[in-house]
Write a protein that holds these residues in place. Structure first.
Motif, short mmCIF file in Angstrom:
data_model
loop_
_atom_site.label_atom_id
_atom_site.label_comp_id
_atom_site.label_asym_id
_atom_site.label_seq_id
_atom_site.Cartn_x
_atom_site.Cartn_y
_atom_site.Cartn_z
N THR A 94 0.84 -1.18 0.00
CA THR A 94 0.00 0.00 0.00
C THR A 94 0.88 1.24 0.00
OG1 THR A 94 -1.65 -1.22 1.24
CG2 THR A 94 -1.86 1.16 1.24
N LYS A 95 0.51 2.21 -0.84
CA LYS A 95 1.33 3.41 -0.99
C LYS A 95 1.16 4.39 0.17
CE LYS A 95 2.66 2.19 -5.14
NZ LYS A 95 3.26 0.93 -5.12
N SER A 96 -0.06 4.52 0.69
CA SER A 96 -0.29 5.51 1.74
C SER A 96 -1.38 5.02 2.68
CB SER A 96 -0.71 6.85 1.14
OG SER A 96 -2.03 6.77 0.63
N SER A 139 -4.78 2.60 2.06
CA SER A 139 -5.19 1.50 2.94
C SER A 139 -6.67 1.62 3.29
CB SER A 139 -4.37 1.50 4.23
OG SER A 139 -3.03 1.28 3.97
N ILE A 140 -7.11 2.83 3.62
CA ILE A 140 -8.51 3.05 3.96
C ILE A 140 -9.40 2.77 2.74
CG2 ILE A 140 -10.20 4.80 4.69
CD1 ILE A 140 -8.27 3.90 6.91
N ARG A 141 -8.97 3.25 1.58
CA ARG A 141 -9.75 3.04 0.35
C ARG A 141 -9.88 1.54 0.06
NH1 ARG A 141 -7.91 3.04 -4.91
NH2 ARG A 141 -5.93 3.94 -4.25
N TYR A 142 -8.78 0.80 0.21
CA TYR A 142 -8.83 -0.65 -0.03
C TYR A 142 -9.71 -1.35 1.00
CZ TYR A 142 -4.89 0.16 -3.18
OH TYR A 142 -4.07 0.61 -4.17
N ALA A 143 -9.68 -0.87 2.23
CA ALA A 143 -10.54 -1.46 3.27
C ALA A 143 -12.01 -1.26 2.92
CB ALA A 143 -10.21 -0.85 4.64
N PHE A 144 -12.37 -0.08 2.45
CA PHE A 144 -13.76 0.16 2.04
C PHE A 144 -14.14 -0.70 0.84
CE2 PHE A 144 -13.71 4.06 4.67
CZ PHE A 144 -14.93 3.88 5.31
#
Length: 133
Positions: A18-20, A24-29
């Motif tokens: 993960t770049k940032s 990480s939050i976007r991927y979690a959503f």
């Protein structure tokens, strides 16, 4: 000489890294969306969460009760998502019948069941306490 591999450098160079924090939050959503689209049990737990939350508001469950409720409810949903991840990894690794794969899937399902053993009795106690006042 037997030297240990430097796992930190291998992980930091991984193309899947993960770049940032926001990535990480976007991927979690994305993961939450995937689980809610594809997993019947996640939809079921979300339905229970909403139904009992509204019911708890109607009967006047206390604030500490709501906090305990949300910990158990979201714990059950999180366990369901972890179980789904375990199943996807196991299915990716093999389509053969394998005792270790079966055990991994059973343990993932057991984690969800254990959260259910906390979630549903807690809801019963919260309703009983609210209605007995």
């Amino acid at each position: 000489m037997n030297q240990k591999p430097n796992l930190h450098s291998e992980i930091s160079q991984s193309p899947m890294r993960t770049k940032s924090f926001f990535d990480s939050i976007r991927y979690a959503f994305k993961g939450i969306g995937y689980a809610l689209k594809t997993e019947r049990n996640c939809k079921l737990y979300l339905g229970f969460l909403i139904f009992f939350f509204v019911l708890n508001l109607i009967v006047g469950v206390s604030l500490p009760g709501h906090i305990a409720y949300f910990i158990c409810a979201f714990g059950a949903i999180a366990a369901e998502m972890i179980n789904t991840a375990i199943e996807h990894i196991c299915n990716y690794l093999t389509t053969e019948l394998d005792e270790n794969i079966r055990r991994a899937k059973d343990l993932g399902a057991a984690a969800v069941l254990v959260w259910g053993f906390a979630y549903f009795p807690l809801e019963g106690v919260l309703l009983w306490l609210a209605l007995s006042n």
